[in-house]
Write a protein that holds these residues in place. Sequence first.
Motif, PDB file in Angstrom:
ATOM      1  N   LYS A   1     -37.334  -2.129  -2.916  1.00  0.00           N
ATOM      2  CA  LYS A   1     -36.552  -3.012  -2.034  1.00  0.00           C
ATOM      3  C   LYS A   1     -37.130  -4.424  -2.039  1.00  0.00           C
ATOM      4  CE  LYS A   1     -36.553  -3.724   2.770  1.00  0.00           C
ATOM      5  NZ  LYS A   1     -36.773  -3.200   4.108  1.00  0.00           N
ATOM      6  N   TRP A   2     -38.452  -4.529  -1.900  1.00  0.00           N
ATOM      7  CA  TRP A   2     -39.070  -5.862  -1.855  1.00  0.00           C
ATOM      8  C   TRP A   2     -39.108  -6.524  -3.222  1.00  0.00           C
ATOM      9  CZ3 TRP A   2     -38.720  -8.271   2.317  1.00  0.00           C
ATOM     10  CH2 TRP A   2     -38.804  -7.615   3.536  1.00  0.00           C
ATOM     11  N   MET A   3     -39.203  -5.742  -4.273  1.00  0.00           N
ATOM     12  CA  MET A   3     -39.128  -6.331  -5.606  1.00  0.00           C
ATOM     13  C   MET A   3     -37.741  -6.941  -5.844  1.00  0.00           C
ATOM     14  SD  MET A   3     -41.936  -6.404  -7.128  1.00  0.00           S
ATOM     15  CE  MET A   3     -41.393  -6.845  -8.748  1.00  0.00           C
ATOM     16  N   MET A   4     -36.695  -6.264  -5.414  1.00  0.00           N
ATOM     17  CA  MET A   4     -35.339  -6.817  -5.538  1.00  0.00           C
ATOM     18  C   MET A   4     -35.217  -8.108  -4.721  1.00  0.00           C
ATOM     19  SD  MET A   4     -32.692  -3.605  -5.696  1.00  0.00           S
ATOM     20  CE  MET A   4     -33.328  -2.638  -4.354  1.00  0.00           C
ATOM     21  N   TYR A   5     -35.823  -8.102  -3.525  1.00  0.00           N
ATOM     22  CA  TYR A   5     -35.780  -9.310  -2.708  1.00  0.00           C
ATOM     23  C   TYR A   5     -36.441 -10.479  -3.424  1.00  0.00           C
ATOM     24  CZ  TYR A   5     -36.918 -12.803   0.706  1.00  0.00           C
ATOM     25  OH  TYR A   5     -37.052 -14.012   1.340  1.00  0.00           O
ATOM     26  N   TRP A   6     -37.628 -10.243  -4.001  1.00  0.00           N
ATOM     27  CA  TRP A   6     -38.354 -11.345  -4.632  1.00  0.00           C
ATOM     28  C   TRP A   6     -37.616 -11.885  -5.850  1.00  0.00           C
ATOM     29  CZ3 TRP A   6     -41.330 -14.051  -1.922  1.00  0.00           C
ATOM     30  CH2 TRP A   6     -42.142 -13.493  -0.947  1.00  0.00           C
ATOM     31  N   ILE A   7     -36.945 -11.034  -6.582  1.00  0.00           N
ATOM     32  CA  ILE A   7     -36.161 -11.501  -7.726  1.00  0.00           C
ATOM     33  C   ILE A   7     -35.023 -12.395  -7.250  1.00  0.00           C
ATOM     34  CG2 ILE A   7     -34.618 -10.754  -9.582  1.00  0.00           C
ATOM     35  CD1 ILE A   7     -36.482  -8.248  -9.812  1.00  0.00           C
TER      36      ILE A   7
END
Length: 196
Positions: A35-41
């Motif tokens: 979830k947070w990796m998608m946010y950072w992208i």
Amino acid sequence: LSFVCFFFRLIFGTLYPAYYSYKAVKSKDIKEYVKWMMYWIIFALFTTAETFTDIFLCWFPFYYELKIAFVAWLLSPYTKGSSLLYRKFVHPTLSSKEKEIDDCLVQAKDRSYDALVHFGKRGLNVAATAAVMAASKGQGALSERLRSFSMQDLSTIRGDSSSTVPPSVTVRASSKQSQPKTSRSASEGTGSSGKC
């Protein structure tokens, strides 16, 4: 208003997600991590786009308010904006263009490495040349200064008539052509005094 937008984005768009990313990594919760990796992208793409939109759309009414609302929408667990944008747009686009992007990155890395080596060599050559020039100028100035000091010292010795230094020293230092004569006369002088 731009300061408020910047402050909001700093706190809620960067620090808050960074802390929860840390917690996801620490707990090794794969769902939170993804979830947070998608946010950072998505946030990286938003920051890149924002660089250009700030130049051209800053005059647009409610522009900064829309940016704040967009960051809040990305973060909200109810809207799941970052996950939605990633799954609908970013992932399919990057999957279809991944090979070309990788090739471009490899070429850019090779070119930048070659350029870095080229400019590094040129920079070292310039630095070495500058160091040699500075050393040669410094050495020339040092030798001139030493030469001027020695000439002053000799002139004071030469000007001193009641000096205890033998005249052969003064003449020998002043010119090489007169050296044999002075050394002969000096030896004759000592020879004659030796005979007396």
